[in-house]
Motif scaffolding. Structure first.
Motif, PDB file in Angstrom:
ATOM      1  N   SER A  54       0.808  -1.222   0.000  1.00 22.37           N
ATOM      2  CA  SER A  54       0.000   0.000   0.000  1.00 22.37           C
ATOM      3  C   SER A  54       0.838   1.267   0.000  1.00 22.37           C
ATOM      4  CB  SER A  54      -0.901   0.015   1.240  1.00 22.37           C
ATOM      5  OG  SER A  54      -0.109   0.150   2.416  1.00 22.37           O
ATOM      6  N   GLY A  55       2.141   1.142   0.311  1.00 23.81           N
ATOM      7  CA  GLY A  55       3.000   2.317   0.424  1.00 23.81           C
ATOM      8  C   GLY A  55       3.042   2.894   1.820  1.00 23.81           C
ATOM      9  N   CYS A  56       2.410   2.203   2.779  1.00 32.42           N
ATOM     10  CA  CYS A  56       2.298   2.722   4.143  1.00 32.42           C
ATOM     11  C   CYS A  56       3.664   2.941   4.791  1.00 32.42           C
ATOM     12  CB  CYS A  56       1.459   1.753   4.972  1.00 32.42           C
ATOM     13  SG  CYS A  56       1.177   2.274   6.681  1.00 32.42           S
ATOM     14  N   VAL A  57       4.585   1.979   4.648  1.00 39.10           N
ATOM     15  CA  VAL A  57       5.877   2.053   5.337  1.00 39.10           C
ATOM     16  C   VAL A  57       6.740   3.182   4.784  1.00 39.10           C
ATOM     17  CG1 VAL A  57       8.047   0.840   5.782  1.00 39.10           C
ATOM     18  CG2 VAL A  57       5.867  -0.366   6.046  1.00 39.10           C
ATOM     19  N   THR A  58       6.878   3.237   3.469  1.00 38.00           N
ATOM     20  CA  THR A  58       7.720   4.283   2.875  1.00 38.00           C
ATOM     21  C   THR A  58       7.137   5.666   3.127  1.00 38.00           C
ATOM     22  OG1 THR A  58       8.728   2.870   1.202  1.00 38.00           O
ATOM     23  CG2 THR A  58       8.564   5.201   0.671  1.00 38.00           C
ATOM     24  N   THR A  59       5.832   5.786   3.061  1.00 34.98           N
ATOM     25  CA  THR A  59       5.199   7.076   3.343  1.00 34.98           C
ATOM     26  C   THR A  59       5.446   7.491   4.796  1.00 34.98           C
ATOM     27  OG1 THR A  59       3.497   6.704   1.664  1.00 34.98           O
ATOM     28  CG2 THR A  59       3.003   8.316   3.379  1.00 34.98           C
ATOM     29  N   PHE A  60       5.325   6.539   5.710  1.00 38.78           N
ATOM     30  CA  PHE A  60       5.593   6.823   7.125  1.00 38.78           C
ATOM     31  C   PHE A  60       7.043   7.279   7.310  1.00 38.78           C
ATOM     32  CE2 PHE A  60       7.013   5.584  11.360  1.00 38.78           C
ATOM     33  CZ  PHE A  60       6.002   6.064  12.174  1.00 38.78           C
ATOM     34  N   LEU A  61       7.969   6.580   6.663  1.00 36.99           N
ATOM     35  CA  LEU A  61       9.380   6.938   6.769  1.00 36.99           C
ATOM     36  C   LEU A  61       9.622   8.331   6.208  1.00 36.99           C
ATOM     37  CD1 LEU A  61      12.306   6.195   7.461  1.00 36.99           C
ATOM     38  CD2 LEU A  61      12.446   5.040   5.235  1.00 36.99           C
ATOM     39  N   GLY A  62       8.999   8.636   5.082  1.00 40.07           N
ATOM     40  CA  GLY A  62       9.139   9.969   4.505  1.00 40.07           C
ATOM     41  C   GLY A  62       8.625  11.056   5.427  1.00 40.07           C
ATOM     42  N   CYS A  63       7.489  10.794   6.088  1.00 42.11           N
ATOM     43  CA  CYS A  63       6.938  11.763   7.042  1.00 42.11           C
ATOM     44  C   CYS A  63       7.843  11.909   8.256  1.00 42.11           C
ATOM     45  CB  CYS A  63       5.539  11.330   7.475  1.00 42.11           C
ATOM     46  SG  CYS A  63       4.284  11.431   6.172  1.00 42.11           S
ATOM     47  N   LEU A  64       8.403  10.792   8.713  1.00 42.15           N
ATOM     48  CA  LEU A  64       9.283  10.808   9.871  1.00 42.15           C
ATOM     49  C   LEU A  64      10.533  11.650   9.606  1.00 42.15           C
ATOM     50  CD1 LEU A  64      10.198   7.786  12.100  1.00 42.15           C
ATOM     51  CD2 LEU A  64      12.024   9.118  11.082  1.00 42.15           C
ATOM     52  N   LEU A  65      11.033  11.621   8.388  1.00 40.52           N
ATOM     53  CA  LEU A  65      12.280  12.305   8.050  1.00 40.52           C
ATOM     54  C   LEU A  65      12.088  13.779   7.682  1.00 40.52           C
ATOM     55  CD1 LEU A  65      13.947   9.467   5.953  1.00 40.52           C
ATOM     56  CD2 LEU A  65      14.673  10.260   8.217  1.00 40.52           C
ATOM     57  N   LYS A  66      10.839  14.225   7.578  1.00 41.41           N
ATOM     58  CA  LYS A  66      10.605  15.636   7.245  1.00 41.41           C
ATOM     59  C   LYS A  66      11.226  16.530   8.312  1.00 41.41           C
ATOM     60  CE  LYS A  66       6.384  15.131   4.486  1.00 41.41           C
ATOM     61  NZ  LYS A  66       4.946  15.409   4.392  1.00 41.41           N
ATOM     62  N   ASN A  68      13.502  17.138   5.884  1.00 45.55           N
ATOM     63  CA  ASN A  68      14.369  16.622   4.829  1.00 45.55           C
ATOM     64  C   ASN A  68      13.610  15.579   4.015  1.00 45.55           C
ATOM     65  OD1 ASN A  68      16.551  18.178   5.711  1.00 45.55           O
ATOM     66  ND2 ASN A  68      17.172  16.624   7.193  1.00 45.55           N
ATOM     67  N   GLN A  69      13.846  15.554   2.735  1.00 49.07           N
ATOM     68  CA  GLN A  69      13.158  14.595   1.870  1.00 49.07           C
ATOM     69  C   GLN A  69      14.187  13.840   1.034  1.00 49.07           C
ATOM     70  OE1 GLN A  69       9.438  13.751   1.086  1.00 49.07           O
ATOM     71  NE2 GLN A  69      10.887  12.143   0.670  1.00 49.07           N
ATOM     72  N   PRO A  70      14.601  12.659   1.515  1.00 51.02           N
ATOM     73  CA  PRO A  70      15.510  11.853   0.706  1.00 51.02           C
ATOM     74  C   PRO A  70      14.794  11.322  -0.528  1.00 51.02           C
ATOM     75  CG  PRO A  70      14.789  10.626   2.625  1.00 51.02           C
ATOM     76  CD  PRO A  70      14.238  12.014   2.778  1.00 51.02           C
ATOM     77  N   TYR A  71      15.543  10.713  -1.414  1.00 55.31           N
ATOM     78  CA  TYR A  71      14.960  10.047  -2.576  1.00 55.31           C
ATOM     79  C   TYR A  71      14.309   8.757  -2.085  1.00 55.31           C
ATOM     80  CZ  TYR A  71      14.715   7.590  -7.074  1.00 55.31           C
ATOM     81  OH  TYR A  71      14.288   6.903  -8.184  1.00 55.31           O
ATOM     82  N   MET A  72      13.005   8.676  -2.199  1.00 60.90           N
ATOM     83  CA  MET A  72      12.245   7.522  -1.727  1.00 60.90           C
ATOM     84  C   MET A  72      11.886   6.658  -2.935  1.00 60.90           C
ATOM     85  SD  MET A  72      12.058   8.621   1.470  1.00 60.90           S
ATOM     86  CE  MET A  72      10.982   7.438   2.268  1.00 60.90           C
ATOM     87  N   ILE A  73      12.337   5.415  -2.909  1.00 60.85           N
ATOM     88  CA  ILE A  73      12.061   4.516  -4.021  1.00 60.85           C
ATOM     89  C   ILE A  73      11.548   3.189  -3.470  1.00 60.85           C
ATOM     90  CG2 ILE A  73      14.516   3.811  -4.108  1.00 60.85           C
ATOM     91  CD1 ILE A  73      14.094   3.359  -7.154  1.00 60.85           C
ATOM     92  N   THR A  74      10.610   2.594  -4.171  1.00 54.91           N
ATOM     93  CA  THR A  74      10.052   1.313  -3.753  1.00 54.91           C
ATOM     94  C   THR A  74       9.976   0.375  -4.944  1.00 54.91           C
ATOM     95  OG1 THR A  74       7.726   1.834  -4.229  1.00 54.91           O
ATOM     96  CG2 THR A  74       8.580   2.499  -2.071  1.00 54.91           C
ATOM     97  N   THR A  75       9.882  -0.919  -4.627  1.00 57.32           N
ATOM     98  CA  THR A  75       9.606  -1.915  -5.660  1.00 57.32           C
ATOM     99  C   THR A  75       8.426  -2.767  -5.223  1.00 57.32           C
ATOM    100  OG1 THR A  75      11.016  -3.692  -4.769  1.00 57.32           O
ATOM    101  CG2 THR A  75      12.075  -2.050  -6.206  1.00 57.32           C
ATOM    102  N   ASP A  76       7.728  -3.312  -6.186  1.00 57.62           N
ATOM    103  CA  ASP A  76       6.706  -4.324  -5.921  1.00 57.62           C
ATOM    104  C   ASP A  76       6.427  -5.046  -7.227  1.00 57.62           C
ATOM    105  OD1 ASP A  76       4.174  -5.743  -5.168  1.00 57.62           O
ATOM    106  OD2 ASP A  76       4.474  -4.555  -3.350  1.00 57.62           O
ATOM    107  N   ILE A  77       6.291  -6.348  -7.159  1.00 60.04           N
ATOM    108  CA  ILE A  77       6.023  -7.130  -8.365  1.00 60.04           C
ATOM    109  C   ILE A  77       4.575  -6.962  -8.824  1.00 60.04           C
ATOM    110  CG2 ILE A  77       5.319  -9.280  -7.221  1.00 60.04           C
ATOM    111  CD1 ILE A  77       7.080 -10.763  -9.311  1.00 60.04           C
ATOM    112  N   ASN A  78       3.720  -6.524  -7.910  1.00 61.40           N
ATOM    113  CA  ASN A  78       2.296  -6.347  -8.179  1.00 61.40           C
ATOM    114  C   ASN A  78       2.058  -4.939  -8.749  1.00 61.40           C
ATOM    115  OD1 ASN A  78      -0.469  -5.886  -8.030  1.00 61.40           O
ATOM    116  ND2 ASN A  78      -0.712  -6.842  -6.018  1.00 61.40           N
ATOM    117  N   PRO A  79       1.605  -4.808  -9.994  1.00 62.03           N
ATOM    118  CA  PRO A  79       1.417  -3.480 -10.576  1.00 62.03           C
ATOM    119  C   PRO A  79       0.406  -2.624  -9.821  1.00 62.03           C
ATOM    120  CG  PRO A  79       0.414  -5.170 -11.972  1.00 62.03           C
ATOM    121  CD  PRO A  79       1.233  -5.882 -10.948  1.00 62.03           C
TER     122      PRO A  79
END
Length: 212
Positions: A54-66, A68-79
């Protein structure tokens, strides 16, 4: 306290096709929040989540790091998960690039030793090996023998991805034999230990924290 990302744009029908955040997701969020000070001092440039759902973890990490906004990249085999991840980021003001691929295919050598924060909530359920390899919802949970087949495929890439200052957070359950996984990571020269654990029903979940 960092709030759980707003997922109101996702519906029950969406969760028929992508992994719905559950106890394992929230344990990973808790591990990240517990390390908030360390992660901010790390000042990461690149954060990668494998199998973002769902993107929950990366979004949470991005909010936590504000702010500052690092380059956030994710992968998933499910389109559908790839689309949901981008939507979740936008809903919560976090810019996320996502790649529809298996594990980290096509990310190397581009991200060689460049990832400062790596997260993986893998498909860890014990299943027949034949259930591995799909691109739908089953890809989020089917882990094969000992729930370890996808995990073991991923582990050799950690030393290729993680930066010198990088941290890797890996979610496991008892059936995955966490002590063996830690031993494998230590064999690659990492400092690896269980930093958080929780009982979710009958399932004991662990977060393994890995650093060079």
């Amino acid at each position: 306290m960092i709030p759980t990302p707003d997922l109101s744009h996702l519906s029950t029908s969406d969760y028929r096709n992508i992994y719905e955040p559950s106890e394992d997701t929230f344990l990973l969020l808790d591990a990240l929040e517990a390390d908030e000070k360390q992660l901010k001092e790390l000042n990461p440039s690149v954060c990668l989540e494998i199998g973002s759902g769902s993107g929950c973890v990366t979004t949470f990490l991005g909010c936590l790091l504000k702010p500052n906004q690092p380059y956030m990249i994710t992968t998933d085999i499910n389109p559908l998960a790839a689309v949901a991840t981008v939507m979740t980021g936008k809903k919560n003001g976090v810019s996320i690039d996502t790649v529809q691929t298996s594990l980290v295919t096509n990310l190397l050598p581009r991200l060689h030793n460049s990832v400062d924060v790596l997260c993986f909530n893998p498909p860890y359920a014990v299943t027949p090996s034949e259930e591995i390899g799909g691109q739908g919802i089953e890809a989020s949970w089917a882990g094969g023998v000992d729930g370890r087949e996808v995990i073991d495929t991923m582990l050799p890439f950690v030393k290729e991805l993680l930066s010198e200052k990088g941290i890797f957070y890996l979610l496991l359950i008892s059936e995955n034999k966490p002590a063996e996984v830690i031993e494998l990571l230590q064999g690659d020269g990492f400092n690896a230990h269980i930093c958080l654990q929780r009982l979710a029903g009958r399932e004991k979940q662990f977060i393994v924290k890995v650093q060079r």
